[in-house]
Design a protein around this motif. Structure first.
Motif, PDB file in Angstrom:
ATOM      1  N   GLN A   1       0.755  -1.163  -0.286  1.00  0.00           N
ATOM      2  CA  GLN A   1      -0.077   0.242   0.022  1.00  0.00           C
ATOM      3  C   GLN A   1       1.082   1.325  -0.128  1.00  0.00           C
ATOM      4  O   GLN A   1       0.706   2.412   0.301  1.00  0.00           O
ATOM      5  CB  GLN A   1      -1.354  -0.404   1.174  1.00  0.00           C
ATOM      6  N   SER A   2       2.439   1.581  -0.082  1.00  0.00           N
ATOM      7  CA  SER A   2       3.151   2.168  -0.081  1.00  0.00           C
ATOM      8  C   SER A   2       2.734   2.942   1.108  1.00  0.00           C
ATOM      9  O   SER A   2       3.166   4.581   1.229  1.00  0.00           O
ATOM     10  CB  SER A   2       2.666   3.552  -1.327  1.00  0.00           C
ATOM     11  N   ASN A   3       2.390   2.413   2.485  1.00  0.00           N
ATOM     12  CA  ASN A   3       2.613   3.051   3.787  1.00  0.00           C
ATOM     13  C   ASN A   3       2.166   1.928   4.521  1.00  0.00           C
ATOM     14  O   ASN A   3       1.769   1.254   4.444  1.00  0.00           O
ATOM     15  CB  ASN A   3       1.758   4.205   4.128  1.00  0.00           C
TER      16      ASN A   3
ATOM     17  N   ASN B   1      -3.640   4.346  -1.111  1.00  0.00           N
ATOM     18  CA  ASN B   1      -2.673   5.971  -1.526  1.00  0.00           C
ATOM     19  C   ASN B   1      -3.981   7.164  -1.783  1.00  0.00           C
ATOM     20  O   ASN B   1      -3.208   8.357  -1.714  1.00  0.00           O
ATOM     21  CB  ASN B   1      -1.494   5.448  -2.886  1.00  0.00           C
ATOM     22  N   SER B   2      -4.865   6.590  -2.364  1.00  0.00           N
ATOM     23  CA  SER B   2      -6.270   7.265  -2.617  1.00  0.00           C
ATOM     24  C   SER B   2      -6.306   8.236  -1.689  1.00  0.00           C
ATOM     25  O   SER B   2      -7.479   9.070  -2.018  1.00  0.00           O
ATOM     26  CB  SER B   2      -6.881   7.202  -3.723  1.00  0.00           C
ATOM     27  N   GLU B   3      -6.501   7.575  -0.361  1.00  0.00           N
ATOM     28  CA  GLU B   3      -6.921   8.196   0.894  1.00  0.00           C
ATOM     29  C   GLU B   3      -5.641   9.237   1.570  1.00  0.00           C
ATOM     30  O   GLU B   3      -5.569   9.950   2.195  1.00  0.00           O
ATOM     31  CB  GLU B   3      -6.886   7.835   1.227  1.00  0.00           C
TER      32      GLU B   3
ATOM     33  N   SER C   1      -0.823  11.966   6.606  1.00  0.00           N
ATOM     34  CA  SER C   1      -1.359  12.008   5.968  1.00  0.00           C
ATOM     35  C   SER C   1      -2.846  10.884   6.454  1.00  0.00           C
ATOM     36  O   SER C   1      -3.640  11.202   6.176  1.00  0.00           O
ATOM     37  CB  SER C   1      -0.619  10.887   4.837  1.00  0.00           C
ATOM     38  N   PHE C   2      -2.377   9.856   7.021  1.00  0.00           N
ATOM     39  CA  PHE C   2      -3.519   8.650   8.108  1.00  0.00           C
ATOM     40  C   PHE C   2      -3.229   9.189   9.421  1.00  0.00           C
ATOM     41  O   PHE C   2      -4.904   8.496   9.307  1.00  0.00           O
ATOM     42  CB  PHE C   2      -2.965   7.468   7.206  1.00  0.00           C
ATOM     43  N   ASP C   3      -2.442   9.252   9.967  1.00  0.00           N
ATOM     44  CA  ASP C   3      -3.202   9.395  11.842  1.00  0.00           C
ATOM     45  C   ASP C   3      -3.959  10.739  11.492  1.00  0.00           C
ATOM     46  O   ASP C   3      -3.542  12.064  11.375  1.00  0.00           O
ATOM     47  CB  ASP C   3      -1.647   9.578  12.100  1.00  0.00           C
ATOM     48  N   PRO C   4      -4.968   9.958  12.603  1.00  0.00           N
ATOM     49  CA  PRO C   4      -5.980  11.200  12.638  1.00  0.00           C
ATOM     50  C   PRO C   4      -5.495  12.375  13.129  1.00  0.00           C
ATOM     51  O   PRO C   4      -5.434  13.996  13.652  1.00  0.00           O
ATOM     52  CB  PRO C   4      -6.926  11.281  13.721  1.00  0.00           C
TER      53      PRO C   4
ATOM     54  N   VAL D   1       1.899  20.167  -2.894  1.00  0.00           N
ATOM     55  CA  VAL D   1       1.783  18.213  -2.226  1.00  0.00           C
ATOM     56  C   VAL D   1       2.169  17.218  -3.434  1.00  0.00           C
ATOM     57  O   VAL D   1       1.284  17.654  -4.760  1.00  0.00           O
ATOM     58  CB  VAL D   1       1.136  18.365  -1.660  1.00  0.00           C
ATOM     59  N   LEU D   2       2.547  16.466  -3.466  1.00  0.00           N
ATOM     60  CA  LEU D   2       2.360  15.464  -4.536  1.00  0.00           C
ATOM     61  C   LEU D   2       0.925  14.620  -4.573  1.00  0.00           C
ATOM     62  O   LEU D   2       0.551  14.167  -5.152  1.00  0.00           O
ATOM     63  CB  LEU D   2       3.378  14.512  -3.989  1.00  0.00           C
ATOM     64  N   GLY D   3       0.507  14.022  -3.373  1.00  0.00           N
ATOM     65  CA  GLY D   3      -0.887  13.761  -3.470  1.00  0.00           C
ATOM     66  C   GLY D   3      -0.751  12.008  -3.192  1.00  0.00           C
ATOM     67  O   GLY D   3      -0.031  11.882  -2.798  1.00  0.00           O
ATOM     68  N   PRO D   4      -1.895  12.024  -3.804  1.00  0.00           N
ATOM     69  CA  PRO D   4      -1.576  10.565  -3.920  1.00  0.00           C
ATOM     70  C   PRO D   4       0.285   9.447  -4.687  1.00  0.00           C
ATOM     71  O   PRO D   4       0.344   8.382  -4.438  1.00  0.00           O
ATOM     72  CB  PRO D   4      -2.716   9.755  -4.698  1.00  0.00           C
ATOM     73  N   GLU D   5       0.694  10.375  -5.363  1.00  0.00           N
ATOM     74  CA  GLU D   5       1.893  10.328  -5.992  1.00  0.00           C
ATOM     75  C   GLU D   5       3.121   9.687  -5.052  1.00  0.00           C
ATOM     76  O   GLU D   5       3.564   9.365  -4.684  1.00  0.00           O
ATOM     77  CB  GLU D   5       2.492  11.103  -6.608  1.00  0.00           C
TER      78      GLU D   5
END
Length: 663
Positions: free
Chosen positions: A389-391, A397-399, A429-432, A454-458
């Motif tokens: 998932q690259s994380n 990554n769409s999130e 990006s993901f931790d609230p 920002v790169l966003g999903p990239e």
């Protein structure tokens, strides 16, 4: 001009020629024996493989001057530092003085007279006295004030006894020589301690007896010198040779960077990490013999302090013993749980006077555990999710842009002419909780008029957790992918709120061709405050303290920007913790520990929370999403922690913009 030609006979003047021959034979044997013994150790070091990194002789010689001769990491306000300084300086000066005396006596030109002689005598007396005091302090410390981390065995008493005897007999030889040669003031005053001994203890002694006693004292001193040299390979004094050698031999690299594993080397050797002693480099094996067991690494280690099964000193000593006994399998000596306990905060490396790379040793052994599939549970799942998932959070990554909901954030597509790329990082990006830091940072950059995107999903994980846990293949995969992405978007400047991303992008991506100007958000925000584009002056008046992230302060030396952002210099309520700046204490999340489960009684964050609470602060500022989470949890599990707010410096600075606007 003072003529002291006769006084140059102070060592050999009372010695028959045949005795001098015997003396030189003894000295040759006493030096030859340890030289052979050290060559035996060198053969053990050569079992390691050759490190192919280039040598920069200028850097290495500078390191030798700073850390070996100037003893940079030894100097601090402690009894151990003081006695070491006295022993080291005394030993060096007395050794040089003895060599000069031999050259003057047996060389073609006798320069041992006049004013040179007087200053020579005074200098050797001063440093000789310092040497004796250093020996006595060392004995006192080991007998009455020895800290638990300081290595100690019976041979240490033997060594200190020999050194003290050398100093005492040296002054006895001087005093007896002065007595039978009848050196008188004012010349005698320059040999201050010898003159004092002569006038105090040798009164009434006839010249013939003094001459006989001088000969006996001289031989005793010479035998002690021979014994000292002969026993160097088997006592702690060996570090005087191996320590400087390791200081010079250790490859130059940023503190926060781990060594890249060559895929070609892996294919050639089949080695993904260190399984046996011979898998280490020659320099690493040399470093094992450089350890003098001072315990500074252990004192600084957060894992040791929290009761985890790790002591950096014990790792080095156990590996050294394994090497000495001819063993190979390192995992029978260093247990898996010991290796996983390391937070890789680099505190042990920073404290080591002879620059031993404890973290590199542990990292290399971790890589072998990963290669053998000896990792399970949450950290193994985190690695799996980085690969799929690259994380490490296992989110799509769409999130990655979910944190921007409710306000507009420029992307590399919408703002291709950006100056700064804001590298958000997986946590923000993901931790609230960390997402609030990303939003605060964006608000500040917009308010200051910074041209960013920002790169966003990239964007994907930098690979920091993978490399530090030990999965070098996964790290290199992430690094190469990210370098390609950054190259495609012509990125030159990067700013990030995560010290781990900052360290990896700055210090480790150059290993894969990624050369960027990388800033932690504290540095850019401090610049904006300094330029008047942001304001940090509207503090609420509550006491505040700062927790320095390891990979920002210690690994990369950035300690001023974080304080500048929160206005520490002008805040009367700012409180500094005892362990701060480059000497900061870890939160416990580094080295991939963020993804490990651990017992509440062994949480490093709880220890750090106690330090913060003890300052009386009502706000704990930090500058790392991992530190933010760990310290929040630490405060929740610590009495009094419920009264302390844990905030990122960007959140604090943003709140002050709002306060300033209302005022």
């Amino acid at each position: 001009m003072i003529n002291m030609n006769n006084a140059t006979r102070e060592v050999f003047g009372n010695i028959a020629p045949w005795m001098r021959v015997v003396f030189f034979l003894i000295m040759a044997l006493s030096i030859g024996w340890p030289a052979w013994q050290i060559s035996v150790r060198a053969r053990l070091w050569r079992k390691g493989h050759h490190d192919t990194r280039e040598w920069n002789w200028r850097v290495r010689m500078q390191r030798f001057l700073v850390y070996a001769l100037a003893q940079k990491r030894v100097h601090r306000k402690s009894l151990g530092a003081l006695l070491h300084l006295m022993l080291f300086s005394g030993f060096v000066v007395l050794t040089i003085g003895t060599i000069l005396l031999g050259i003057a006596y047996d060389g073609p030109y006798n320069f041992h007279h006049g004013w040179y002689y007087l200053f020579y005598e005074l200098t050797l007396d001063v440093f000789g006295l310092a040497f004796i005091i250093g020996c006595l302090l060392a004995m006192y410390r080991r007998a009455f004030h020895r800290k638990p981390s300081l290595g100690h065995n019976a041979s240490d008493w033997w060594l200190l006894g020999v050194l003290l005897s050398l100093g005492v007999t040296g002054f006895a030889v001087e005093a007896l020589r002065m007595h039978y040669t009848q050196v008188q003031p004012p010349v005698a005053y320059w040999s201050a301690l010898g003159w004092l001994i002569n006038t105090t203890f040798l009164r009434g002694l006839d010249v013939a007896s003094a001459q006989t006693m001088h000969l006996a004292a001289w031989w005793l001193h010479a035998i002690l010198v021979a014994v000292f040299f002969a026993t160097i390979p088997v006592n702690r004094f060996l570090h005087v040779i191996t320590g400087p050698a390791n200081i010079v031999a250790r490859p130059e690299q940023p503190m926060g960077a781990l060594v890249a594993l060559s895929m070609e080397e892996v294919e050639r050797t089949g080695r993904t990490g260190v399984n046996s002693i011979s898998d280490f480099t020659r320099q690493q094996l040399l470093s094992l013999d450089a350890c003098m067991e001072c315990g500074r690494c252990e004192d600084a280690c957060p894992a040791t302090a929290a009761g985890k099964p790790l002591s950096p000193k014990a790792v080095v000593i156990d590996l050294r013993n394994l090497m000495s006994l001819g063993g190979e399998d390192v995992h029978r000596t260093i247990h898996d749980e010991t290796l996983w306990a390391c937070t890789m905060c680099q505190a042990c490396v920073q404290e080591c006077p002879v620059l031993i790379g404890h973290v590199d040793l542990i990292s290399d052994m971790r890589r072998d555990l990963i290669g053998e599939g000896k990792l399970s549970g949450p950290p193994a799942k985190a690695l799996q999710q980085i690969g799929s998932q690259s994380n490490p959070y296992g989110r799509s990554n769409s999130e990655r842009m979910a944190w921007t909901q409710g306000f507009e954030v420029p992307t590399v597509e919408s703002n291709p002419s950006f100056e700064y790329l804001l590298w958000v990082g997986c946590a923000a990006s993901f931790d609230p909780r960390a997402q609030k830091v990303a939003r605060a940072t964006v608000h500040l950059l917009k308010q200051a008029g910074v041209n960013f995107a920002v790169l966003g999903p990239e964007e994907s994980c930098t690979g920091d957790p993978a490399r530090r846990i030990g999965d070098e293949f996964l790290f290199q995969q992430r690094a190469r992918t990210n370098v390609e992405t950054l190259t495609r978007h012509k990125v030159k400047k990067i700013v990030t709120p995560c010290p781990h991303c900052y360290n990896t992008l700055k210090n480790e991506y150059p290993q894969f061709g990624g050369q960027y100007y990388v800033q932690h958000h504290s540095t850019l925000l401090a610049e904006l405050v300094g330029a008047g584009r942001l304001s940090n002056g509207a503090s609420n008046g509550d006491p505040i303290t700062l927790h320095d992230p390891c990979y920002l302060a210690r690994a990369n030396g950035e300690v001023d920007a974080t304080r500048a952002v929160i206005g520490a210099a002008n805040d009367a309520q700012y409180r500094e913790m005892p362990r701060c700046g480059k000497k900061t204490f870890c939160c416990g999340a580094g080295g991939g520990r963020m993804w490990f489960e651990e017992a509440p009684s062994q949480r490093v964050s709880v220890l750090r929370s106690h330090e913060a609470i003890a300052t009386g602060a009502r706000t704990l500022a930090t500058a790392c999403p991992f530190c933010l989470n760990m310290m929040t949890d630490g405060m929740a599990g610590t009495q009094g922690g419920e009264n302390v707010k844990v905030l990122d410096i960007a959140e604090l600075l943003l709140s002050r913009q709002a306060s300033g606007a209302r005022e």
